[in-house]
Design a protein around this motif. Structure first.
Motif, PDB file in Angstrom:
ATOM      1  N   LYS A 182      -0.856  19.061   8.070  1.00  0.00           N
ATOM      2  CA  LYS A 182      -1.082  18.807   6.655  1.00  0.00           C
ATOM      3  C   LYS A 182      -0.930  20.099   5.859  1.00  0.00           C
ATOM      4  O   LYS A 182      -1.336  21.181   6.300  1.00  0.00           O
ATOM      5  CB  LYS A 182      -2.485  18.222   6.412  1.00  0.00           C
ATOM      6  CG  LYS A 182      -2.811  17.021   7.294  1.00  0.00           C
ATOM      7  CD  LYS A 182      -1.849  15.881   7.106  1.00  0.00           C
ATOM      8  CE  LYS A 182      -2.222  14.691   7.974  1.00  0.00           C
ATOM      9  NZ  LYS A 182      -1.247  13.589   7.885  1.00  0.00           N
ATOM     10  N   GLN A 221      -9.989  10.941   4.699  1.00  0.00           N
ATOM     11  CA  GLN A 221     -10.250  12.316   5.118  1.00  0.00           C
ATOM     12  C   GLN A 221     -10.613  13.201   3.938  1.00  0.00           C
ATOM     13  O   GLN A 221     -11.481  14.075   4.047  1.00  0.00           O
ATOM     14  CB  GLN A 221      -9.019  12.867   5.844  1.00  0.00           C
ATOM     15  CG  GLN A 221      -8.739  12.197   7.173  1.00  0.00           C
ATOM     16  CD  GLN A 221      -7.426  12.654   7.778  1.00  0.00           C
ATOM     17  OE1 GLN A 221      -6.406  12.716   7.097  1.00  0.00           O
ATOM     18  NE2 GLN A 221      -7.439  12.987   9.063  1.00  0.00           N
ATOM     19  N   LYS A 233       0.004   4.777   5.742  1.00  0.00           N
ATOM     20  CA  LYS A 233      -0.099   5.729   6.849  1.00  0.00           C
ATOM     21  C   LYS A 233       1.233   6.415   7.112  1.00  0.00           C
ATOM     22  O   LYS A 233       1.287   7.625   7.362  1.00  0.00           O
ATOM     23  CB  LYS A 233      -0.584   5.006   8.099  1.00  0.00           C
ATOM     24  CG  LYS A 233      -0.816   5.925   9.294  1.00  0.00           C
ATOM     25  CD  LYS A 233      -1.342   5.154  10.487  1.00  0.00           C
ATOM     26  CE  LYS A 233      -1.623   6.092  11.653  1.00  0.00           C
ATOM     27  NZ  LYS A 233      -0.452   6.878  12.038  1.00  0.00           N
ATOM     28  N   LEU A 248       1.807   9.090   4.475  1.00  0.00           N
ATOM     29  CA  LEU A 248       0.995  10.284   4.700  1.00  0.00           C
ATOM     30  C   LEU A 248       1.535  11.112   5.859  1.00  0.00           C
ATOM     31  O   LEU A 248       1.576  12.347   5.786  1.00  0.00           O
ATOM     32  CB  LEU A 248      -0.460   9.873   4.976  1.00  0.00           C
ATOM     33  CG  LEU A 248      -1.214   9.218   3.812  1.00  0.00           C
ATOM     34  CD1 LEU A 248      -2.583   8.753   4.268  1.00  0.00           C
ATOM     35  CD2 LEU A 248      -1.353  10.173   2.643  1.00  0.00           C
ATOM     36  N   ASP A 249       1.964  10.437   6.919  1.00  0.00           N
ATOM     37  CA  ASP A 249       2.498  11.179   8.070  1.00  0.00           C
ATOM     38  C   ASP A 249       3.832  11.837   7.740  1.00  0.00           C
ATOM     39  O   ASP A 249       4.095  12.974   8.164  1.00  0.00           O
ATOM     40  CB  ASP A 249       2.658  10.227   9.258  1.00  0.00           C
ATOM     41  CG  ASP A 249       1.318   9.719   9.779  1.00  0.00           C
ATOM     42  OD1 ASP A 249       0.305  10.378   9.511  1.00  0.00           O
ATOM     43  OD2 ASP A 249       1.293   8.655  10.430  1.00  0.00           O
ATOM     44  N   ASP A 256       0.825  -1.209   0.000  1.00  0.00           N
ATOM     45  CA  ASP A 256       0.000   0.000   0.000  1.00  0.00           C
ATOM     46  C   ASP A 256       0.862   1.263   0.000  1.00  0.00           C
ATOM     47  O   ASP A 256       0.503   2.280  -0.616  1.00  0.00           O
ATOM     48  CB  ASP A 256      -0.944  -0.001   1.190  1.00  0.00           C
ATOM     49  CG  ASP A 256      -0.207  -0.145   2.524  1.00  0.00           C
ATOM     50  OD1 ASP A 256       0.984  -0.515   2.496  1.00  0.00           O
ATOM     51  OD2 ASP A 256      -0.818   0.106   3.577  1.00  0.00           O
ATOM     52  N   ASP A 300       4.343   2.065   5.156  1.00  0.00           N
ATOM     53  CA  ASP A 300       3.030   1.751   4.591  1.00  0.00           C
ATOM     54  C   ASP A 300       2.338   3.062   4.219  1.00  0.00           C
ATOM     55  O   ASP A 300       2.951   4.134   4.244  1.00  0.00           O
ATOM     56  CB  ASP A 300       2.194   0.936   5.588  1.00  0.00           C
ATOM     57  CG  ASP A 300       2.082   1.621   6.943  1.00  0.00           C
ATOM     58  OD1 ASP A 300       2.579   2.764   7.064  1.00  0.00           O
ATOM     59  OD2 ASP A 300       1.511   1.024   7.880  1.00  0.00           O
ATOM     60  N   GLY A 341      -5.140  11.761   4.105  1.00  0.00           N
ATOM     61  CA  GLY A 341      -5.466  10.455   3.552  1.00  0.00           C
ATOM     62  C   GLY A 341      -6.695  10.492   2.679  1.00  0.00           C
ATOM     63  O   GLY A 341      -7.463  11.471   2.646  1.00  0.00           O
TER      64      GLY A 341
END
Length: 582
Positions: free
Chosen positions: A274, A246, A233, A236-237, A200, A231, A243
């Motif tokens: 973000k 969201q 997550k 994205l972090d 992913d 991964d 994400g």
């Protein structure tokens, strides 16, 4: 010393180049057969392999032991070119060497034969940055180059290169690398570098690369520096992105016009670090997917970004018109373009969300068109509601036919006449034959299977109802003239009384009269003739008081806009139709 992944894993042969087989196969064949051109022009977006292929080609034409058109990467020529020790193969950046003096110096050196290799190769990157004088200085040597000289030009903006340069080069267009190819390459690099990259995470990085493998490798390098499992997550972090869940929730609030929830979610994303530009970009990508799915439901699947499954797109785009999505995308694009010059990015993003939730706050013509489309949809729904309610009412009320009541009439045989009761010759009476012996049931109401006629409409006060039905059938240009006319029923004839000849000439057209007749016939349940006149008709002059010349016919009873949403919406549509935009 640590070396960036995109530099460490730069392809050494044509086979290592990802996603550009249509170019590498041609170049390999030209090297193997010795059919080389003196000038090449590589075009395409960033990170697709233009400079890499230029360096491989420079090594291949000078390699002492080429292998099927590929450089061996082991001979002195390949090693010298790779390390940059041979000055006969020179790479120039036209962004910093764009003056005519630099090009003239290059032209003067080009006439000399190479010292260590077969051909002198000049790789000019971002060639579109050269000035007009520099292009003119380069043109002569491109037209008549020496045999030992080769030019490889690279650019991301082909339209800025003069046509005189284009006509003297072999042009190769590099395509964007597909996300599947980028994902495979990232997993290959991660495996050899010992990076724990999950599927992913690799898929997300391949989509974020946007067709540029170099960008994908740089993002992987950045995520690997944080350590641990990579991964979706973690990506994205590390990159500070919102994400898909969201982003989809934020789009759901926008389409539902829930400004409060949308602003709260945007505030949570901002507090989590973000990037507001990335959030608006993700919204723009999702809106594009929704628009493509609506406008091209069958053949547009290949154009989707792939970040959202079909079920999520179906749920988000249900009942959303294309005009609404176009307005959303236009607002997002305009806001994202101005974020680079913004003094407060968060405020601009919040204003954008407010405009998306409340279209009346946006002065954009696209948003105005979306509002008109939504208004027309509401009008169509309200037009269908009276007919549907009438039909339901007729179905709910049973047909007013009296039930056939049967009366049981008993016929008894009368007594036989006697001699005393025998009338004389002068008193003869007709003798009726008695019915058959027994008992019979006779229906007091005859049975008839003929369907009942349609219910007749009351003639009194019929014009206000007919006026609404007429407006629902006529175009916008004709509805305004109905406001300057009245109506009167006389028997089976409907007189439409106009204020002047202009109104009469408009409402007397065949298509308009046909609408009047069909609506009135359906309303009253019988054939109705229609006559358009100026003022009160002569046939009905005695029936009511005469109207003064030029006086407006009796208007229909006023109805409150709040009680009649259809009239309110029609008035709004008429105001918009009269709006003139310079």
């Amino acid at each position: 010393m640590y070396q960036a992944l995109y530099r460490k894993w730069r392809p050494k042969t044509f086979e290592d180049v990802v996603g550009q087989a249509h170019i590498t196969e041609t170049l390999k064949r030209q090297v193997a057969e010795g059919r080389l051109s003196h000038a090449y022009l590589f075009t395409g977006t960033r990170g697709t392999g233009k400079t890499t292929c230029a360096k491989i080609l420079a090594k291949a034409v000078n390699c002492e032991h080429p292998v099927h058109g590929n450089p061996c990467n082991s001979c002195p020529s390949c090693l010298g070119i790779e390390s940059g020790g041979y000055l006969d193969v020179l790479e120039l950046d036209a962004a910093s060497n764009n003056g005519v003096e630099q090009i003239r110096a290059l032209r003067d050196e080009a006439v000399y034969a190479p010292a260590n290799v077969k051909k002198r190769v000049y790789i000019v990157d971002e060639v579109h940055m050269l000035s007009t004088s520099a292009f003119n200085a380069l043109l002569k040597i491109l037209e008549e180059p020496p045999e030992h000289l080769m030019f490889i030009l690279a650019t991301t903006e082909l339209h800025k290169v003069p046509a005189t340069i284009l006509s003297r080069c072999q042009r190769f267009s590099f395509k964007r690398i597909t996300p599947e190819d980028v994902q495979k390459r990232l997993q290959y690099v991660a495996e050899h570098e010992g990076i724990d990259l999950r599927d992913d995470g690799a898929e997300l990085l391949s989509r974020l690369a946007d067709g540029a493998l170099r960008d994908g490798l740089s993002l992987l390098d950045q995520c690997a520096a944080s350590g641990g499992v990579i991964d979706a997550k973690a990506v994205l972090d590390t990159l500070g992105l919102a994400g898909n869940l969201q982003t989809a929730q934020l789009m759901r609030y926008i389409l539902a016009e829930d400004a409060q929830s949308a602003l709260l979610l945007l505030g949570e994303l901002y507090a989590a670090g973000k990037d507001m530009g990335a959030v608006l970009g993700a919204l723009s990508t999702l809106g594009r997917d929704l628009l493509i799915r609506i406008t091209a439901p069958k053949g547009g699947s290949a154009l989707l970004s792939g970040g959202y499954d079909s079920a999520a797109l179906e749920e988000l785009g249900k009942g959303v018109p294309a005009a609404r999505l176009i307005a959303v995308l236009s607002t997002l694009q305009d806001t994202a373009a101005g974020l680079l010059r913004s003094a407060n990015v968060r405020t601009d993003a919040e204003l954008c969300i407010l405009k998306l939730c409340d279209q009346s706050l946006s002065g954009d013509l696209t948003a105005l068109g979306a509002r008109v489309t939504a208004l027309e949809t509401a009008v169509q729904a309200l037009r269908r509601r009276p007919a549907a309610a009438m039909q339901a009412e007729q179905e709910a009320v049973p047909a007013a036919q009296p039930a056939a009541q049967e009366e049981e009439i008993l016929w008894e045989e009368p007594p036989m006449p006697t001699d005393a009761d025998d009338p004389g010759p002068g008193d003869a009476e007709p003798v009726f034959a008695p019915p058959q012996r027994g008992t019979e049931k006779v229906s007091a109401v005859p049975r008839d299977n003929t369907p009942p006629p349609p219910p007749a409409r009351a003639v009194d006060d019929a014009w206000p109802h007919l006026l609404e039905l007429f407006k629902s059938k006529l175009p916008m240009a004709k509805r305004a003239f109905l406001n300057m006319a009245g109506g009167r029923m006389e028997g089976d004839r409907l007189y439409i009384e106009c204020d002047n000849e202009l109104v009469k000439s408009t409402l007397s057209k065949n298509d308009v009269v046909a609408v009047f007749q069909s609506v009135a016939t359906e309303y009253f349940g019988k054939p109705i003739a229609v006559q358009v006149v100026v003022g009160q008709p002569q046939a009905t002059a005695a029936a009511g008081p005469a109207r003064e010349p030029g006086a407006k016919p009796a208007a229909a009873p006023a109805r409150d806009a709040a009680d009649d949403p259809l009239s309110h919406l029609l008035n709004q549509m008429q105001k918009f139709d009269n709006l003139k935009i310079d």
